[in-house]
Design a protein around this motif. Sequence first.
Motif, PDB file in Angstrom:
ATOM      1  N   LEU A  97      42.813  36.504  33.459  1.00 58.29           N
ATOM      2  CA  LEU A  97      42.669  37.306  34.662  1.00 58.29           C
ATOM      3  C   LEU A  97      40.701  36.979  33.950  1.00 58.29           C
ATOM      4  O   LEU A  97      40.863  36.575  32.943  1.00 58.29           O
ATOM      5  CB  LEU A  97      42.471  38.212  34.499  1.00 58.29           C
ATOM      6  N   PRO A  98      39.819  36.631  35.289  1.00 57.84           N
ATOM      7  CA  PRO A  98      38.862  36.888  35.126  1.00 57.84           C
ATOM      8  C   PRO A  98      38.500  37.579  35.035  1.00 57.84           C
ATOM      9  O   PRO A  98      38.466  39.206  34.494  1.00 57.84           O
ATOM     10  CB  PRO A  98      38.389  36.593  36.313  1.00 57.84           C
ATOM     11  N   ASP A  99      36.999  37.328  34.417  1.00 54.13           N
ATOM     12  CA  ASP A  99      36.137  38.658  33.484  1.00 54.13           C
ATOM     13  C   ASP A  99      35.925  40.115  34.705  1.00 54.13           C
ATOM     14  O   ASP A  99      36.321  40.248  35.816  1.00 54.13           O
ATOM     15  CB  ASP A  99      35.476  38.517  33.215  1.00 54.13           C
ATOM     16  N   TYR A 100      36.290  41.013  33.908  1.00 55.30           N
ATOM     17  CA  TYR A 100      35.975  42.373  35.087  1.00 55.30           C
ATOM     18  C   TYR A 100      35.134  43.377  33.645  1.00 55.30           C
ATOM     19  O   TYR A 100      35.037  43.652  32.332  1.00 55.30           O
ATOM     20  CB  TYR A 100      36.877  43.304  34.990  1.00 55.30           C
ATOM     21  N   ARG A 101      34.516  44.661  34.175  1.00 51.97           N
ATOM     22  CA  ARG A 101      34.404  45.660  33.488  1.00 51.97           C
ATOM     23  C   ARG A 101      34.148  46.971  34.821  1.00 51.97           C
ATOM     24  O   ARG A 101      33.507  47.054  35.598  1.00 51.97           O
ATOM     25  CB  ARG A 101      32.433  45.247  33.952  1.00 51.97           C
ATOM     26  N   LEU A 102      34.964  47.696  34.845  1.00 48.85           N
ATOM     27  CA  LEU A 102      35.229  49.189  34.864  1.00 48.85           C
ATOM     28  C   LEU A 102      34.457  50.138  34.180  1.00 48.85           C
ATOM     29  O   LEU A 102      34.160  49.696  33.154  1.00 48.85           O
ATOM     30  CB  LEU A 102      36.780  49.018  35.461  1.00 48.85           C
ATOM     31  N   THR A 159      36.799  53.230  37.239  1.00 48.78           N
ATOM     32  CA  THR A 159      36.697  52.540  38.448  1.00 48.78           C
ATOM     33  C   THR A 159      35.719  51.944  38.290  1.00 48.78           C
ATOM     34  O   THR A 159      35.029  51.445  37.490  1.00 48.78           O
ATOM     35  CB  THR A 159      37.280  53.285  39.244  1.00 48.78           C
ATOM     36  N   THR A 160      35.044  51.338  39.526  1.00 48.69           N
ATOM     37  CA  THR A 160      34.474  50.416  40.106  1.00 48.69           C
ATOM     38  C   THR A 160      33.683  51.195  41.411  1.00 48.69           C
ATOM     39  O   THR A 160      34.746  51.169  41.984  1.00 48.69           O
ATOM     40  CB  THR A 160      33.793  49.322  39.498  1.00 48.69           C
ATOM     41  N   ALA A 161      32.328  50.740  41.349  1.00 48.58           N
ATOM     42  CA  ALA A 161      32.291  50.148  42.603  1.00 48.58           C
ATOM     43  C   ALA A 161      32.136  48.902  43.535  1.00 48.58           C
ATOM     44  O   ALA A 161      32.964  47.653  43.024  1.00 48.58           O
ATOM     45  CB  ALA A 161      30.574  49.921  42.547  1.00 48.58           C
ATOM     46  N   GLU A 162      33.098  48.751  44.943  1.00 43.05           N
ATOM     47  CA  GLU A 162      32.243  47.506  45.643  1.00 43.05           C
ATOM     48  C   GLU A 162      31.588  46.520  45.352  1.00 43.05           C
ATOM     49  O   GLU A 162      30.034  47.225  45.141  1.00 43.05           O
ATOM     50  CB  GLU A 162      32.571  48.080  46.797  1.00 43.05           C
ATOM     51  N   PRO A 163      31.398  45.373  45.178  1.00 40.80           N
ATOM     52  CA  PRO A 163      33.182  44.572  45.587  1.00 40.80           C
ATOM     53  C   PRO A 163      33.464  43.942  44.220  1.00 40.80           C
ATOM     54  O   PRO A 163      34.449  43.632  44.729  1.00 40.80           O
ATOM     55  CB  PRO A 163      32.386  43.475  46.410  1.00 40.80           C
ATOM     56  N   ALA A 164      33.329  44.929  43.579  1.00 41.62           N
ATOM     57  CA  ALA A 164      33.575  44.299  41.722  1.00 41.62           C
ATOM     58  C   ALA A 164      34.936  44.516  42.187  1.00 41.62           C
ATOM     59  O   ALA A 164      36.174  44.788  41.257  1.00 41.62           O
ATOM     60  CB  ALA A 164      32.817  45.321  41.107  1.00 41.62           C
ATOM     61  N   LEU A 165      35.259  46.177  42.411  1.00 37.36           N
ATOM     62  CA  LEU A 165      36.406  46.903  42.205  1.00 37.36           C
ATOM     63  C   LEU A 165      37.740  46.378  42.962  1.00 37.36           C
ATOM     64  O   LEU A 165      38.975  45.730  42.973  1.00 37.36           O
ATOM     65  CB  LEU A 165      36.915  48.385  43.469  1.00 37.36           C
ATOM     66  N   HIS A 166      37.206  45.361  44.323  1.00 32.35           N
ATOM     67  CA  HIS A 166      37.778  44.717  45.588  1.00 32.35           C
ATOM     68  C   HIS A 166      38.422  43.499  44.026  1.00 32.35           C
ATOM     69  O   HIS A 166      39.308  43.143  44.529  1.00 32.35           O
ATOM     70  CB  HIS A 166      37.613  43.911  46.479  1.00 32.35           C
ATOM     71  N   ASP A 167      37.382  42.685  43.609  1.00 32.35           N
ATOM     72  CA  ASP A 167      38.040  41.370  42.970  1.00 32.35           C
ATOM     73  C   ASP A 167      38.945  41.762  41.861  1.00 32.35           C
ATOM     74  O   ASP A 167      39.618  41.007  41.917  1.00 32.35           O
ATOM     75  CB  ASP A 167      35.896  40.977  42.190  1.00 32.35           C
ATOM     76  N   PHE A 168      38.162  43.493  41.533  1.00 28.23           N
ATOM     77  CA  PHE A 168      39.622  43.616  40.112  1.00 28.23           C
ATOM     78  C   PHE A 168      41.305  43.107  40.418  1.00 28.23           C
ATOM     79  O   PHE A 168      42.136  42.528  40.111  1.00 28.23           O
ATOM     80  CB  PHE A 168      39.282  44.739  39.388  1.00 28.23           C
ATOM     81  N   ALA A 169      41.337  44.649  41.899  1.00 32.07           N
ATOM     82  CA  ALA A 169      42.843  44.217  42.601  1.00 32.07           C
ATOM     83  C   ALA A 169      43.042  43.295  43.222  1.00 32.07           C
ATOM     84  O   ALA A 169      44.989  42.517  43.007  1.00 32.07           O
ATOM     85  CB  ALA A 169      42.538  45.135  43.361  1.00 32.07           C
ATOM     86  N   GLN A 170      42.285  42.624  43.080  1.00 30.30           N
ATOM     87  CA  GLN A 170      42.744  40.712  44.343  1.00 30.30           C
ATOM     88  C   GLN A 170      43.349  40.493  42.309  1.00 30.30           C
ATOM     89  O   GLN A 170      44.206  39.320  42.902  1.00 30.30           O
ATOM     90  CB  GLN A 170      41.708  40.540  44.903  1.00 30.30           C
ATOM     91  N   LEU A 205      49.829  44.546  31.896  1.00 30.10           N
ATOM     92  CA  LEU A 205      48.976  42.912  30.839  1.00 30.10           C
ATOM     93  C   LEU A 205      49.420  43.177  29.393  1.00 30.10           C
ATOM     94  O   LEU A 205      50.081  43.805  29.187  1.00 30.10           O
ATOM     95  CB  LEU A 205      47.465  43.362  30.716  1.00 30.10           C
ATOM     96  N   ASP A 206      49.646  41.692  28.587  1.00 29.09           N
ATOM     97  CA  ASP A 206      49.935  41.123  27.692  1.00 29.09           C
ATOM     98  C   ASP A 206      49.160  41.613  26.357  1.00 29.09           C
ATOM     99  O   ASP A 206      47.241  41.846  26.817  1.00 29.09           O
ATOM    100  CB  ASP A 206      50.453  40.291  27.364  1.00 29.09           C
ATOM    101  N   PRO A 207      49.385  41.768  25.571  1.00 32.37           N
ATOM    102  CA  PRO A 207      48.226  42.268  24.052  1.00 32.37           C
ATOM    103  C   PRO A 207      46.959  41.274  24.044  1.00 32.37           C
ATOM    104  O   PRO A 207      45.620  41.762  23.513  1.00 32.37           O
ATOM    105  CB  PRO A 207      49.013  41.979  22.857  1.00 32.37           C
ATOM    106  N   GLU A 208      46.874  40.045  24.198  1.00 31.59           N
ATOM    107  CA  GLU A 208      45.871  39.530  25.571  1.00 31.59           C
ATOM    108  C   GLU A 208      45.155  39.313  26.246  1.00 31.59           C
ATOM    109  O   GLU A 208      44.404  38.645  26.777  1.00 31.59           O
ATOM    110  CB  GLU A 208      46.926  37.532  25.362  1.00 31.59           C
ATOM    111  N   GLY A 209      45.805  40.751  26.741  1.00 30.79           N
ATOM    112  CA  GLY A 209      45.101  40.673  28.095  1.00 30.79           C
ATOM    113  C   GLY A 209      45.702  40.261  29.664  1.00 30.79           C
ATOM    114  O   GLY A 209      44.396  40.274  30.359  1.00 30.79           O
ATOM    115  N   ARG A 210      46.417  39.318  29.885  1.00 32.99           N
ATOM    116  CA  ARG A 210      46.934  38.224  30.508  1.00 32.99           C
ATOM    117  C   ARG A 210      47.406  39.134  31.367  1.00 32.99           C
ATOM    118  O   ARG A 210      48.538  39.893  31.080  1.00 32.99           O
ATOM    119  CB  ARG A 210      47.229  37.263  30.129  1.00 32.99           C
ATOM    120  N   GLN A 211      47.544  38.654  32.447  1.00 33.10           N
ATOM    121  CA  GLN A 211      48.719  39.372  33.483  1.00 33.10           C
ATOM    122  C   GLN A 211      50.364  38.638  33.309  1.00 33.10           C
ATOM    123  O   GLN A 211      50.654  37.289  33.544  1.00 33.10           O
ATOM    124  CB  GLN A 211      48.995  38.993  35.260  1.00 33.10           C
ATOM    125  N   ALA A 212      51.432  39.879  32.809  1.00 35.95           N
ATOM    126  CA  ALA A 212      51.914  39.016  32.439  1.00 35.95           C
ATOM    127  C   ALA A 212      53.435  39.591  32.816  1.00 35.95           C
ATOM    128  O   ALA A 212      54.579  38.993  31.796  1.00 35.95           O
ATOM    129  CB  ALA A 212      52.772  39.238  30.402  1.00 35.95           C
TER     130      ALA A 212
END
Length: 221
Positions: A61-66, A152-163, A190-197
């Motif tokens: 996944l791309p980096d994210y900050r919530l 949670t977080t503000a837009e557009p970061a929230l949209h980017d995370f969900a997408q 998500l697996d223990p490496e933080g990947r969408q599994a």
Amino acid sequence: MNASRSAGFANKTTLFLIAGALAAGLGLTLAQKYFHAPATPAAAPAPALKAVRLIQPARALPDYRLTQADGSELTPATLRGHWTLVFLGFTQCPDVCPTTLADLAKAQKEWERMPAATRPRLLFVSVDPERDTPQILGDYAHHFHADTLTATTAEPALHDFAQSLGLVYMKVPLEGAGYTMDHSATMIVLDPEGRQAGLIRPPLVPADIASDLRLLTEQKR
């Protein structure tokens, strides 16, 4: 050449051919043993899962900050080392969210017996940051189970995370005044490496979810 000499010649020829074939086979075996790279070990078979549909290969996944309930940041590093279920929702959801969190709390009860260092986690992400402050969100989710992570977080970061997870949501105006939120009911694994599994789709069977995440956790030890 008479018949007996001819037969003897044929027998000798046959013996030479057999000996040559054996020598060639032995040479091939030795060559494979000493000059060929060892075969790659077979991957461990996937466990028999009932609720989780695995994705192969797992996707980074791309980096994210919530923002979590206590105001601290939630980043990929926060979830590392654990299998994690990610569920989108909001605190004023009339049905799907409370029902889902109640079902998942049953699975979380089963995981309480597992070591805290590897115990599966649930992350509830609000798609309604306008009304769901981090504290409101935390209080709501912890009513169902104290171990639930919220963010949670503000837009557009929230949209980017969900997408990035392949999930969607949208604000829907209500008649008269106010609004509600439509959102995906699918949960992401998500697996223990933080990947969408993997993913889990409704209807939810808490016992199957608890069992699947236990199997996945034990397989990764």
